[in-house]
Design a protein around this motif. Structure first.
Motif, PDB file in Angstrom:
ATOM      1  N   ALA A 122       3.433 -70.591 -45.401  1.00  0.00           N
ATOM      2  CA  ALA A 122       2.471 -69.155 -45.062  1.00  0.00           C
ATOM      3  C   ALA A 122       2.796 -68.104 -46.613  1.00  0.00           C
ATOM      4  CB  ALA A 122       3.442 -68.981 -43.517  1.00  0.00           C
ATOM      5  N   VAL A 123       4.042 -67.745 -46.939  1.00  0.00           N
ATOM      6  CA  VAL A 123       3.922 -66.371 -47.248  1.00  0.00           C
ATOM      7  C   VAL A 123       3.687 -66.417 -49.121  1.00  0.00           C
ATOM      8  CG1 VAL A 123       5.554 -65.407 -48.940  1.00  0.00           C
ATOM      9  CG2 VAL A 123       6.430 -66.158 -46.644  1.00  0.00           C
ATOM     10  N   GLY A 124       3.646 -68.441 -49.489  1.00  0.00           N
ATOM     11  CA  GLY A 124       2.593 -68.739 -50.669  1.00  0.00           C
ATOM     12  C   GLY A 124       1.040 -68.446 -50.614  1.00  0.00           C
ATOM     13  N   LEU A 125       0.482 -68.986 -49.439  1.00  0.00           N
ATOM     14  CA  LEU A 125      -0.602 -69.227 -48.550  1.00  0.00           C
ATOM     15  C   LEU A 125      -0.540 -67.862 -49.330  1.00  0.00           C
ATOM     16  CD1 LEU A 125      -3.227 -70.632 -48.556  1.00  0.00           C
ATOM     17  CD2 LEU A 125      -2.641 -69.564 -45.781  1.00  0.00           C
ATOM     18  N   VAL A 126      -0.760 -66.748 -48.623  1.00  0.00           N
ATOM     19  CA  VAL A 126      -0.559 -64.552 -48.701  1.00  0.00           C
ATOM     20  C   VAL A 126      -0.685 -64.256 -49.778  1.00  0.00           C
ATOM     21  CG1 VAL A 126       0.171 -62.350 -47.699  1.00  0.00           C
ATOM     22  CG2 VAL A 126       0.176 -64.362 -46.335  1.00  0.00           C
ATOM     23  N   ALA A 127       0.139 -64.912 -50.949  1.00  0.00           N
ATOM     24  CA  ALA A 127       0.119 -64.661 -52.287  1.00  0.00           C
ATOM     25  C   ALA A 127      -0.948 -65.292 -53.356  1.00  0.00           C
ATOM     26  CB  ALA A 127       1.372 -64.461 -52.621  1.00  0.00           C
ATOM     27  N   LEU A 128      -1.365 -65.882 -52.666  1.00  0.00           N
ATOM     28  CA  LEU A 128      -2.322 -67.004 -53.246  1.00  0.00           C
ATOM     29  C   LEU A 128      -3.654 -66.755 -53.180  1.00  0.00           C
ATOM     30  CD1 LEU A 128      -3.711 -68.967 -55.467  1.00  0.00           C
ATOM     31  CD2 LEU A 128      -4.073 -70.724 -52.596  1.00  0.00           C
ATOM     32  N   LEU A 129      -4.078 -65.674 -51.685  1.00  0.00           N
ATOM     33  CA  LEU A 129      -5.090 -65.144 -51.200  1.00  0.00           C
ATOM     34  C   LEU A 129      -5.560 -63.946 -51.580  1.00  0.00           C
ATOM     35  CD1 LEU A 129      -6.155 -67.555 -47.855  1.00  0.00           C
ATOM     36  CD2 LEU A 129      -6.772 -68.062 -50.394  1.00  0.00           C
ATOM     37  N   THR A 130      -4.276 -63.158 -51.541  1.00  0.00           N
ATOM     38  CA  THR A 130      -4.430 -61.798 -51.477  1.00  0.00           C
ATOM     39  C   THR A 130      -3.229 -60.316 -52.132  1.00  0.00           C
ATOM     40  OG1 THR A 130      -2.053 -61.389 -49.888  1.00  0.00           O
ATOM     41  CG2 THR A 130      -4.274 -61.923 -49.420  1.00  0.00           C
ATOM     42  N   GLY A 131      -2.531 -61.787 -53.586  1.00  0.00           N
ATOM     43  CA  GLY A 131      -1.353 -61.302 -54.284  1.00  0.00           C
ATOM     44  C   GLY A 131      -0.841 -60.534 -53.816  1.00  0.00           C
ATOM     45  N   ARG A 132      -0.178 -59.503 -54.789  1.00  0.00           N
ATOM     46  CA  ARG A 132       1.091 -58.400 -54.507  1.00  0.00           C
ATOM     47  C   ARG A 132       0.623 -57.828 -53.752  1.00  0.00           C
ATOM     48  NH1 ARG A 132       2.036 -55.937 -60.416  1.00  0.00           N
ATOM     49  NH2 ARG A 132       2.842 -58.459 -60.965  1.00  0.00           N
ATOM     50  N   GLY A 133      -0.800 -57.056 -53.373  1.00  0.00           N
ATOM     51  CA  GLY A 133      -0.639 -56.354 -52.342  1.00  0.00           C
ATOM     52  C   GLY A 133      -0.888 -57.238 -50.738  1.00  0.00           C
ATOM     53  N   GLY A 134      -1.388 -57.902 -50.820  1.00  0.00           N
ATOM     54  CA  GLY A 134      -0.714 -58.907 -49.233  1.00  0.00           C
ATOM     55  C   GLY A 134       0.591 -59.611 -48.838  1.00  0.00           C
ATOM     56  N   LEU A 135       1.430 -59.441 -50.056  1.00  0.00           N
ATOM     57  CA  LEU A 135       2.854 -59.131 -49.912  1.00  0.00           C
ATOM     58  C   LEU A 135       3.256 -58.095 -49.443  1.00  0.00           C
ATOM     59  CD1 LEU A 135       3.673 -61.676 -52.843  1.00  0.00           C
ATOM     60  CD2 LEU A 135       3.518 -62.436 -50.004  1.00  0.00           C
ATOM     61  N   ALA A 136       2.849 -56.665 -50.032  1.00  0.00           N
ATOM     62  CA  ALA A 136       3.391 -55.360 -49.852  1.00  0.00           C
ATOM     63  C   ALA A 136       2.554 -55.314 -48.070  1.00  0.00           C
ATOM     64  CB  ALA A 136       2.454 -54.784 -50.824  1.00  0.00           C
ATOM     65  N   VAL A 137       2.296 -56.131 -47.664  1.00  0.00           N
ATOM     66  CA  VAL A 137       1.559 -55.965 -46.153  1.00  0.00           C
ATOM     67  C   VAL A 137       2.270 -56.864 -44.898  1.00  0.00           C
ATOM     68  CG1 VAL A 137       0.143 -56.287 -44.136  1.00  0.00           C
ATOM     69  CG2 VAL A 137      -0.190 -55.138 -46.346  1.00  0.00           C
ATOM     70  N   LEU A 138       2.861 -57.798 -45.847  1.00  0.00           N
ATOM     71  CA  LEU A 138       3.897 -59.455 -44.839  1.00  0.00           C
ATOM     72  C   LEU A 138       4.946 -58.884 -44.942  1.00  0.00           C
ATOM     73  CD1 LEU A 138       3.749 -62.518 -43.913  1.00  0.00           C
ATOM     74  CD2 LEU A 138       4.384 -63.163 -46.729  1.00  0.00           C
ATOM     75  N   LEU A 139       6.257 -57.676 -45.941  1.00  0.00           N
ATOM     76  CA  LEU A 139       7.254 -58.275 -45.361  1.00  0.00           C
ATOM     77  C   LEU A 139       7.435 -56.984 -44.430  1.00  0.00           C
ATOM     78  CD1 LEU A 139       8.469 -58.008 -48.848  1.00  0.00           C
ATOM     79  CD2 LEU A 139       8.180 -60.089 -46.978  1.00  0.00           C
ATOM     80  N   PRO A 140       6.375 -55.755 -44.479  1.00  0.00           N
ATOM     81  CA  PRO A 140       7.039 -55.177 -43.319  1.00  0.00           C
ATOM     82  C   PRO A 140       5.820 -55.374 -41.754  1.00  0.00           C
ATOM     83  CG  PRO A 140       5.512 -54.018 -44.760  1.00  0.00           C
ATOM     84  CD  PRO A 140       5.431 -55.391 -45.285  1.00  0.00           C
TER      85      PRO A 140
END
Length: 441
Positions: free
Chosen positions: A379-397
């Motif tokens: 799930a984390v890898g898919l978010v990183a693949l499709l949305t990049g760093r910005g997506g990971l910045a949203v995912l964590l909080p």
């Protein structure tokens, strides 16, 4: 003739693909559609528009029927399946998880039957007039849903034998956690609506990191670190579902799912919540039937609204993505959409039992914890693949907010503030003022 063959073939293949996708925790049908749009726009443009529409319908149909599999067997639901977890977990811990999946699938089948046999012929005649009446009132209806969501939160675990002040503090702990979860997720929603960190080229997946963080990662993380061991699962019982719980669940699910499909920002979880209140005190079987019917009507009904002549509402991520490629016109496109729904749903229903059994075999072979860790990583890898760093910045909080309800005994559905609060404010005309106050403009 060739177009019809392409439409029907796309519906069947996409229905099977959506069924497989639904069994993978953390992966949503909308994410797959967005990935196809980002990674293969030329291939999509080469497809005839009716075949592309049938593929979208098939993917959503398969997902809406089979997403009960991870919700019940892996406790990793998407937002529409939140309420299948509690009764589903009862069945799972008693060794009857497969039976619970089949009950929910029976609810999906009955809900889709209502869509095809009742919604199909009546929608073009009734829904345009209904929506004309309801549209000016959508804002206060949405606020009523929010008020009911917050006011119906109730302390469920107050320790016996404690002093009165301790019991009061424990009760308010869960209530405060629920309100805080709604507020924080709502603020996150405002950020995504007005100043999203997700890159513009990935804007079609703007909400994906938030939904994965709020709904999927907390379940998988708790599964990975809790050390829960599933009891041996028995084969599904052959006894048929009694008429009373089936009818009660189908009716409640149809009303909740239909309401969620028509009103903007109301998700399948809210429809399931309303349906659950109608049947939760009667029978766990009726509850599961209601959830199955409600989520299928929410996903498929919301997408079919795009094809209804004279209406053409955009509800849900699939309709928004599809509208970028095709604007349905007339009764012919509507008839093809209904036919694609029937074919894809039949394909998915045939796959429920084998895919659920395959999931259970995977749990038995690799272990609940190992499977949860693998699903979390995917799930984390898919978010990183499709949305990049910005997506990971949203995912964590978002994951941090999503952990508040299970840690403090609140209801997980409060995380739906991520979409309910900003949309309600925007419909009421105060959204930009709130965004300016938050310094997002």
């Amino acid at each position: 003739m060739l177009v019809a063959a392409l439409v029907f073939g796309a519906a069947v293949l996409a229905g099977a693909a959506g069924s497989v996708v639904a069994c993978l925790p953390g992966i949503h049908a909308y994410s797959v559609m967005g990935a196809c749009l980002l990674l293969g726009p030329e291939a999509l443009a080469a497809l005839p528009p009716p075949a592309l529409a049938a593929a979208a319908i098939g993917l959503v149909a398969g997902f809406s029927i089979l997403n009960s599999v991870p919700a019940i067997l892996l406790a990793a639901p998407d937002d529409s399946a939140l309420f299948t977890v509690l009764p589903g977990q009862k069945y799972l811990l008693r060794g009857r998880g497969l039976h619970a999946v089949l009950i929910a699938a029976a609810g999906s089948a009955s809900g889709i039957g209502l869509l095809l046999l009742v919604f199909g012929p009546l929608a073009p005649r009734v829904l345009p007039a209904v929506w004309t009446v309801l549209r000016p009132h959508a804002h206060w209806m949405l606020w009523c849903v929010i008020a009911f969501l917050l006011l119906s939160e109730w302390p469920r675990r107050v320790g016996a034998g404690l002093t009165a002040p301790r019991r009061l503090a424990q009760a308010w702990r869960s209530l405060a956690a629920g309100g805080l979860t709604f507020l924080l997720s709502g603020l996150l929603g405002f950020l995504l609506f007005y100043r999203s960190p997700v890159a513009p080229q990935a804007a079609v997946q703007n909400l994906m990191p938030a939904f994965v963080g709020l709904f999927t990662l907390p379940w998988l993380a708790l599964n990975a670190f809790s050390g829960v061991r599933l009891p041996p699962q028995r084969p599904a019982e052959r006894a048929g579902l009694a008429a009373a719980p089936w009818a009660a669940g189908t009716l409640a699910g149809a009303l909740g799912g239909g309401f969620a499909a028509l009103l903007p920002a109301v998700t399948g979880a809210v429809g399931g919540f309303l349906a659950g209140h109608a049947v939760a005190q009667r029978d766990d079987r009726a509850f599961l039937v209601a959830q199955g019917a409600g989520k299928s009507i929410y996903y498929l009904g919301g997408l079919l609204l795009l094809f209804v002549p004279g209406l053409q509402l955009t509800r849900g991520g699939a309709a928004a993505l599809l509208r970028a490629w095709q604007v349905p016109r007339g009764g012919e496109d509507y008839a093809l959409a209904l036919a694609a729904t029937a074919l894809a749903s039949a394909t998915a229903l045939l796959l429920v039992h084998p895919l659920a059994r395959l999931t259970l075999r995977g749990c038995a072979r690799w272990g609940y914890r190992r499977l949860s860790v693998a699903a979390l990583s995917a799930a984390v890898g898919l978010v990183a693949l499709l949305t990049g760093r910005g997506g990971l910045a949203v995912l964590l909080p978002a994951a941090g907010i999503g952990l508040l309800p299970p840690l403090f005994g609140a209801r997980r559905m409060n995380t739906l503030g991520v979409i309910l609060l900003p949309v309600a404010c925007n419909l009421s005309g105060c959204g930009p003022a709130v965004a300016a106050w938050l310094r997002l403009l």
